[in-house]
Design a protein around this motif. Structure first.
Motif, PDB file in Angstrom:
ATOM      1  N   LYS A 138      49.391  26.956  37.422  1.00  0.00           N
ATOM      2  CA  LYS A 138      48.883  28.202  36.860  1.00  0.00           C
ATOM      3  C   LYS A 138      50.004  29.213  36.685  1.00  0.00           C
ATOM      4  O   LYS A 138      50.082  29.920  35.672  1.00  0.00           O
ATOM      5  CB  LYS A 138      47.796  28.755  37.785  1.00  0.00           C
ATOM      6  CG  LYS A 138      47.056  29.959  37.204  1.00  0.00           C
ATOM      7  CD  LYS A 138      45.908  30.351  38.108  1.00  0.00           C
ATOM      8  CE  LYS A 138      45.143  31.542  37.516  1.00  0.00           C
ATOM      9  NZ  LYS A 138      44.034  31.949  38.397  1.00  0.00           N
ATOM     10  N   SER A 139      50.924  29.262  37.674  1.00  0.00           N
ATOM     11  CA  SER A 139      52.053  30.188  37.575  1.00  0.00           C
ATOM     12  C   SER A 139      52.962  29.815  36.423  1.00  0.00           C
ATOM     13  O   SER A 139      53.412  30.663  35.646  1.00  0.00           O
ATOM     14  CB  SER A 139      52.833  30.188  38.894  1.00  0.00           C
ATOM     15  OG  SER A 139      53.962  31.022  38.805  1.00  0.00           O
ATOM     16  N   VAL A 140      53.232  28.486  36.271  1.00  0.00           N
ATOM     17  CA  VAL A 140      54.083  28.035  35.165  1.00  0.00           C
ATOM     18  C   VAL A 140      53.432  28.325  33.829  1.00  0.00           C
ATOM     19  O   VAL A 140      54.074  28.749  32.858  1.00  0.00           O
ATOM     20  CB  VAL A 140      54.364  26.522  35.324  1.00  0.00           C
ATOM     21  CG1 VAL A 140      55.053  25.983  34.084  1.00  0.00           C
ATOM     22  CG2 VAL A 140      55.242  26.283  36.548  1.00  0.00           C
ATOM     23  N   GLN A 141      52.096  28.116  33.748  1.00  0.00           N
ATOM     24  CA  GLN A 141      51.391  28.384  32.503  1.00  0.00           C
ATOM     25  C   GLN A 141      51.474  29.868  32.132  1.00  0.00           C
ATOM     26  O   GLN A 141      51.685  30.222  30.967  1.00  0.00           O
ATOM     27  CB  GLN A 141      49.928  27.947  32.637  1.00  0.00           C
ATOM     28  CG  GLN A 141      49.122  28.139  31.349  1.00  0.00           C
ATOM     29  CD  GLN A 141      47.688  27.687  31.534  1.00  0.00           C
ATOM     30  OE1 GLN A 141      47.303  27.279  32.607  1.00  0.00           O
ATOM     31  NE2 GLN A 141      46.916  27.770  30.469  1.00  0.00           N
ATOM     32  N   SER A 142      51.330  30.736  33.125  1.00  0.00           N
ATOM     33  CA  SER A 142      51.423  32.174  32.842  1.00  0.00           C
ATOM     34  C   SER A 142      52.814  32.534  32.339  1.00  0.00           C
ATOM     35  O   SER A 142      52.971  33.312  31.391  1.00  0.00           O
ATOM     36  CB  SER A 142      51.094  32.962  34.117  1.00  0.00           C
ATOM     37  OG  SER A 142      49.793  32.675  34.562  1.00  0.00           O
TER      38      SER A 142
END
Length: 410
Positions: free
Chosen positions: A245-249
């Motif tokens: 999720k952090s990488v996607q953001s």
């Protein structure tokens, strides 16, 4: 010779009394056969008990590993009578089949008789078996009840229970084979099979209980291991999901930045201001705006030579105020300068307007010199919204923002 206490035993009744009585399984089977015989004959049937008595430090033990049927058990009123011939045959059988055995009591199966010895029976036992801890067994073939009595304290006292034990007993087995026709017992194969089957069933049940315990323990260990593995996998998946999720953001923020192209417009005019005359290039500067030798006029501005004017296509006013060859009035240059100033003022107003509208639609574009604290103060009038802006845009480090970055406003 001192005997070892048997390990494979079955408890019958309350065995807290003293002495402890152990009856071998073949003997117990023989008692059952005599009871069937008594029930069919409607008469008492008796047997002598063979075994040994041992005394320990704290307890006495009676081991009954043989039984010899009485050839005849007579009744005189309510009294049991054993004649001399019956005693003789009993001693002979005991010596033949139980060489080291001792007759230490007797057994009576009598239909319908109370299982309580009367005074004549007690007197007969004391006379026939005067030794301490000798045993008298009464059994009712119809009700299948039995009671054990022991000679102690000069009386026959009831014993609450006894043990049936299992071991090899060739002496009793041989006696049962030899006497089966006399006492109406079943075939020796059947007797042997029953005793062996009882022992096998007991061993099998214990083995099954142990297997179930082992299987239950293994199932518990396997279940605990599976639960632990599932917990570890769940924690790993949650951690991986947070990282994804952090990488996607971050990728979404980078994609928004790459789609934004910063463009800047210029007024298209260049104004050059010099404070001194430049010589050697054909350029003349006059502080009072007087015309130079080459016929050019200046209103406080530097002008170029004829060659430079020709190349640039600009109009120059002569001494008499007439236009040059292009036929264009020199006032046109002033108008052009005024238009440029107006255009610059308009652009400055638009830039100021766009700055005031930045973030009004919920998206703020980072400008030069911005920090999250400055943006929070611009949009909300305080710096309390910095953490909310970071959470909204997935920003881990508030110092890493760049010009042109789009930030969603909470």
């Amino acid at each position: 010779m001192e005997r070892q206490i048997p390990k494979n035993v079955r408890q019958i009744g309350n065995v807290s009394d003293s002495p402890k009585i152990y009856v071998e399984d073949y003997v117990d089977t023989f008692f059952a056969q005599l009871s069937e015989k008594s029930e069919k004959a409607k008469a008492p049937v008796g047997a002598f008990l063979v075994g040994d008595i041992q005394s320990g430090d704290d307890e006495d033990y009676v081991y009954i590993y043989g039984a010899i049927r009485m050839h005849e058990l007579k009744m005189s009123g309510n009294e049991y009578v054993i004649d001399e011939d019956t005693w003789k045959h009993a001693y002979e059988d005991c010596k033949q089949f139980f060489e080291d055995g001792e007759m230490l009591g007797w057994f009576v199966a009598h239909p319908g008789v109370p299982l309580t010895p009367d005074s004549s029976t007690i007197k007969f036992h004391k006379k026939s078996f005067p030794k301490k801890n000798t045993v008298f067994i009464m059994k009712d073939p119809i009700e299948k009840d039995e009671t054990y009595y022991v000679h102690k304290m000069n009386d026959l006292m009831a014993i609450g229970g006894h043990y049936t034990y299992y071991e090899k007993n060739p002496c009793m087995q041989n006696y049962m084979i030899a006497s089966r026709k006399k006492n109406g017992a079943v075939s020796p194969e059947t007797v042997e099979d029953r005793a062996a089957q009882d022992f096998r069933d007991l061993v099998r049940k214990r083995g099954e209980r142990q297997k179930r315990r082992k299987a239950g323990g293994l199932m518990y260990v396997a279940s605990a291991s599976l639960v632990l593995i599932l917990i570890i996998m769940g924690v790993s998946m949650v951690n991986s999901f947070d990282r994804m999720k952090s990488v996607q953001s971050t990728l979404e923020a980078l994609a928004d930045t790459s789609d934004t192209v910063e463009t800047r417009e210029t007024s298209g005019s260049v104004t050059a201001v010099t404070s001194e005359e430049q010589t050697g290039d054909g350029l003349v500067s006059d502080d009072q705006g007087a015309p130079g030798e080459d016929g050019q006029a200046s209103d406080g501005q530097n002008t170029q030579s004829e060659d430079a004017q020709a190349s640039d296509g600009q109009n120059v006013e002569s001494e008499d105020g007439q236009t040059d060859e292009s036929g264009t009035d020199s006032s046109g240059g002033n108008e052009s300068a005024e238009a440029s100033d107006a255009s610059a003022a308009e652009e400055s107003g638009q830039a100021s307007l766009s700055a005031s509208q930045n973030g009004s639609d919920g998206v703020y574009i980072v400008e030069e010199g911005d920090t999250l604290a400055i943006i929070s103060r611009k949009m909300y009038g305080d710096v309390d919204h910095v953490d909310a802006i970071c959470r909204m845009n997935g920003i881990a480090d508030g110092n890493l923002i760049y010009v042109g970055q789009k930030l969603l406003l909470p």
